[in-house]
Design a protein around this motif. Structure first.
Motif, short mmCIF file in Angstrom:
data_model
loop_
_atom_site.label_atom_id
_atom_site.label_comp_id
_atom_site.label_asym_id
_atom_site.label_seq_id
_atom_site.Cartn_x
_atom_site.Cartn_y
_atom_site.Cartn_z
N SER A 146 0.83 -1.21 0.00
CA SER A 146 0.00 0.00 0.00
C SER A 146 0.86 1.25 0.00
CB SER A 146 -0.93 0.01 1.21
OG SER A 146 -1.85 -1.05 1.13
N THR A 147 1.91 1.25 0.81
CA THR A 147 2.80 2.41 0.86
C THR A 147 3.55 2.57 -0.45
OG1 THR A 147 3.02 2.16 3.26
CG2 THR A 147 4.68 3.50 2.15
N ALA A 148 4.03 1.47 -1.01
CA ALA A 148 4.73 1.52 -2.30
C ALA A 148 3.82 2.10 -3.37
CB ALA A 148 5.21 0.13 -2.69
N TRP A 149 2.59 1.64 -3.40
CA TRP A 149 1.62 2.13 -4.40
C TRP A 149 1.37 3.63 -4.21
CZ3 TRP A 149 0.25 0.85 -8.94
CH2 TRP A 149 -0.91 1.35 -9.51
N GLN A 150 1.27 4.06 -2.97
CA GLN A 150 1.08 5.49 -2.70
C GLN A 150 2.29 6.30 -3.16
OE1 GLN A 150 0.19 5.76 1.48
NE2 GLN A 150 -1.73 4.63 1.25
N TRP A 151 3.50 5.77 -2.95
CA TRP A 151 4.70 6.48 -3.42
C TRP A 151 4.71 6.60 -4.93
CZ3 TRP A 151 6.99 9.89 -0.95
CH2 TRP A 151 7.28 9.79 0.40
N VAL A 152 4.35 5.54 -5.62
CA VAL A 152 4.31 5.60 -7.09
C VAL A 152 3.32 6.67 -7.54
CG1 VAL A 152 3.65 4.33 -9.17
CG2 VAL A 152 5.11 3.24 -7.46
N GLN A 153 2.16 6.68 -6.93
CA GLN A 153 1.16 7.69 -7.30
C GLN A 153 1.68 9.09 -7.00
OE1 GLN A 153 -2.04 5.97 -4.93
NE2 GLN A 153 -3.21 5.72 -6.81
N ARG A 154 2.27 9.29 -5.85
CA ARG A 154 2.80 10.61 -5.50
C ARG A 154 3.91 11.04 -6.44
NH1 ARG A 154 4.34 11.13 0.67
NH2 ARG A 154 4.94 13.18 -0.09
N GLU A 155 4.77 10.09 -6.80
CA GLU A 155 5.91 10.42 -7.66
C GLU A 155 5.46 10.96 -9.02
OE1 GLU A 155 10.11 8.38 -8.94
OE2 GLU A 155 8.41 7.07 -8.52
N TYR A 156 4.35 10.46 -9.53
CA TYR A 156 3.88 10.91 -10.83
C TYR A 156 3.01 12.16 -10.76
CZ TYR A 156 6.06 7.03 -13.10
OH TYR A 156 7.00 6.17 -13.60
N ASP A 157 2.81 12.67 -9.56
CA ASP A 157 2.10 13.94 -9.38
C ASP A 157 3.17 15.02 -9.33
OD1 ASP A 157 0.65 16.16 -8.69
OD2 ASP A 157 -0.32 15.24 -6.94
N ARG A 158 3.59 15.47 -10.49
CA ARG A 158 4.73 16.39 -10.60
C ARG A 158 4.57 17.68 -9.80
NH1 ARG A 158 8.06 12.62 -12.09
NH2 ARG A 158 7.78 11.83 -14.18
N GLU A 159 3.34 18.11 -9.58
CA GLU A 159 3.14 19.37 -8.85
C GLU A 159 3.38 19.22 -7.36
OE1 GLU A 159 -0.70 20.95 -9.83
OE2 GLU A 159 -0.30 20.87 -11.97
N ARG A 160 3.17 18.01 -6.82
CA ARG A 160 3.29 17.83 -5.38
C ARG A 160 4.53 17.03 -4.97
NH1 ARG A 160 -2.27 15.28 -3.93
NH2 ARG A 160 -0.76 13.94 -2.95
N PHE A 161 5.23 16.42 -5.92
CA PHE A 161 6.37 15.59 -5.58
C PHE A 161 7.64 16.44 -5.69
CE2 PHE A 161 9.49 12.18 -6.09
CZ PHE A 161 9.11 11.36 -5.06
#
Length: 68
Positions: free
Chosen positions: A12-27
């Motif tokens: 779950s944490t890994a999946w959240q990191w992947v999602q966050r990483e592709y959110d260029r405005e917030r990562f």
């Protein structure tokens, strides 16, 4: 993603990191540092992250900048 993966806190944490990483405005740099610390904290983290990242790409959810 299997039910076991959904119930696994590392997945779950890994999946959240992947999602966050592709959110260029917030990562930002702070998020990158936090993610890197999480990845090196346990070899299972890196393995789960790599699987999540492959799933993300296989699903065709690639940011436009990466596709160019």
């Amino acid at each position: 993603m299997t039910q076991d993966e959904q119930d696994d806190p590392i997945w779950s944490t890994a999946w959240q990191w992947v999602q966050r990483e592709y959110d260029r405005e917030r990562f930002d740099a702070a998020a990158q540092k936090e993610m890197t610390a999480w990845l090196v904290a346990d070899p299972r983290h890196r393995k789960a992250y790599d699987r999540a990242a492959r799933l993300w790409l296989l699903a065709g959810i690639v940011p436009p900048a990466a596709a160019e």
